[in-house]
Write an enzyme that holds these catalytic residues in place. Sequence first.
Site, PDB file in Angstrom:
ATOM      1  CD  GLN A 384       5.574  16.136  43.220  1.00  0.00           C
ATOM      2  OE1 GLN A 384       5.312  16.841  44.328  1.00  0.00           O
ATOM      3  NE2 GLN A 384       6.811  15.580  43.072  1.00  0.00           N
ATOM      4  CG  ASP A 440       8.804   3.531  43.711  1.00  0.00           C
ATOM      5  OD1 ASP A 440       9.018   4.932  43.565  1.00  0.00           O
ATOM      6  OD2 ASP A 440       8.483   2.921  44.466  1.00  0.00           O
ATOM      7  CG  ASP A 501      11.099  13.204  44.078  1.00  0.00           C
ATOM      8  OD1 ASP A 501      11.208  13.683  45.223  1.00  0.00           O
ATOM      9  OD2 ASP A 501       9.964  13.243  43.500  1.00  0.00           O
ATOM     10  CB  CYS A 529       9.552  16.425  50.173  1.00  0.00           C
ATOM     11  SG  CYS A 529       9.745  14.798  51.038  1.00  0.00           S
TER      12      CYS A 529
END
Length: 596
Positions: A384, A440, A501, A529
């Site tokens: 982040q 991921d 996310d 986002c």
Amino acid sequence: MDDVDKRGNKRQRTDDGGYIGDDVEEGTGKKSKGDCGDNRKDQPLTDDEVRDKLTPLWKEYLVKVDPKAGQRGEGSLPYHLYKKTVAAKKDCLVKVVKSSRGTYQDKLELRNRNIKKSKQNGRFDGMTEKQKKEEFGDEVVYPNWTDKKANMVKWCEGEIGIMGEGIEGSIGYRNKCELTIKSAPPTTGEGEGGGSGVKVGFLPQGWNGATASPNSCWNTPEIVGVIGRSLESLLKAKAYEPKTYQGTWRMCTVRIGREVEGVKGVQVVLQHASEKGVHGKGVGEGEGRLLKEDIERVRKEWDGKIWNTNDHERIKEINALGGGRNLKGRGEEKYEIKSCMTQEFDGVSNPPPAHPVKKLFGEEDLEYELGGCVFKVSHGSFFQVNIGAAEVLYKKIVEEVKEGEKEGQRTVMFDVCCGTGSIGIVAGKMGAADRIVGCDISEPAIRDAEVNKELNGLGSRCVFEAGRAENVMAQQVKRELELVGKDTEGTKGTRFIAVVDPAREGCHGDVLKSLRNTLAIKRVVYVSCNPTVSLPRDAKVLCGPKSKRVYGEPFVVKRAQPVDMFPLTKHTEVVMVFERGGEEEEEKEGSGGESK
């Protein structure tokens, strides 16, 4: 390729994943439609003009309270947050509602066309009700939450504002900045290009425009500008020129980590071309020797040096502009480059995250602190960019994961697109999840996650796997059900929640299909986002009607909360909560991990 224009010129990313210079037509230097800036491509922009392009809400940020807020019933909501809230409602939630409702409309129209065709062929009247259902499907019923009159989502009516005013440090908040090293007229002034004539900074007008100072934008920390000016005085080799494919120096990436004993750690990656150059065109005569000398000069100047910065003058300037703000700033800060690496790259675009680097001095990883946890992050892994805002964001995520938990119930949280494992580890540390399963596609990020779970004492509670999310979820749901001794969904003793996310592109279709079809997952906390494009698109799959491929009961939107992760810009992060809806789904309790 994604990071080059039509001529193969590199495009520099902004903090939200877009591109600098998008308002300039590629290869023409002309303003594209809607560009209100001037066309002085060969002249540097003023600081105000740079801010207009890269952080367009800087003027609104100065207004502490919108004078018309009382007339709208907005109370004391700061003007820049009011504007973001209005935009988020219009461009995100309304889109989600309309796009999800549109999927039912499309199915209804298709069903009606098929029935009409069947009637024209004379088949319809002779069919039994069972045959009609098999061929045309069930009657299409619109979900209540997609009906604006139902007011199922409070945020749509403005009852929930944007989270952001309480975020500390809206000035200089970015902990990662990517700077372009670009040719500039040679000068002899200190910090203005030591002989080779290079400038280090942003390209608000694209490659054909002048380089802007990193500290033109208020979201960039002072140390980034200091490092940029230091490079300008140290580098003698030429900057890479995308039109000729010649030159050496290309990019400088600066990341700022946590503070230890009063000193913040910094990681710098200096990207350059090899001697053979892009497309084998070489970098120019003598450039190889100059490159080696530059690298050695940087090492001697930076290794072990403590950098002191003070944002007093910047804060004084901002407060003097008026608007009611009285910022205090960060004051004096100390930095040390704990990790410095070089990266050789001969492509025309950006290197992939896992592209190798060579350590010049210091450590290979940088440490961050977030949510009471410590994270080691390698150079190519995402983290982040705004720690203060991320604290607010993560608390909201943890709150949504915890909600609905019954006494004695065990929570298994799937951290989809987990990266370095930060969300799952913070959730585990805060007691929101008993077990965390992260996945991921990036192997370097998963290696970081494995280190971080041990670093934070959660080794036995976390599992991180590199691979496709849909495969990992299917395997882990089955495994967890076996652990609790059930051959059903296990929702009475164990509940499954997914936190998603993704990058700006959103989720892969197979991941969304897996979330829908895995009935054990009752709640999805989606962190976006890109709430105006990829979130509405993905919501269509999660909330749309059933089909042959997407046969799990649809989710419904329960809540949406925007968070101001990128102050001064127009971009917002949105946390949207989806819950499995419909009475039919409850009746399928115990039918297995996936619906049939």
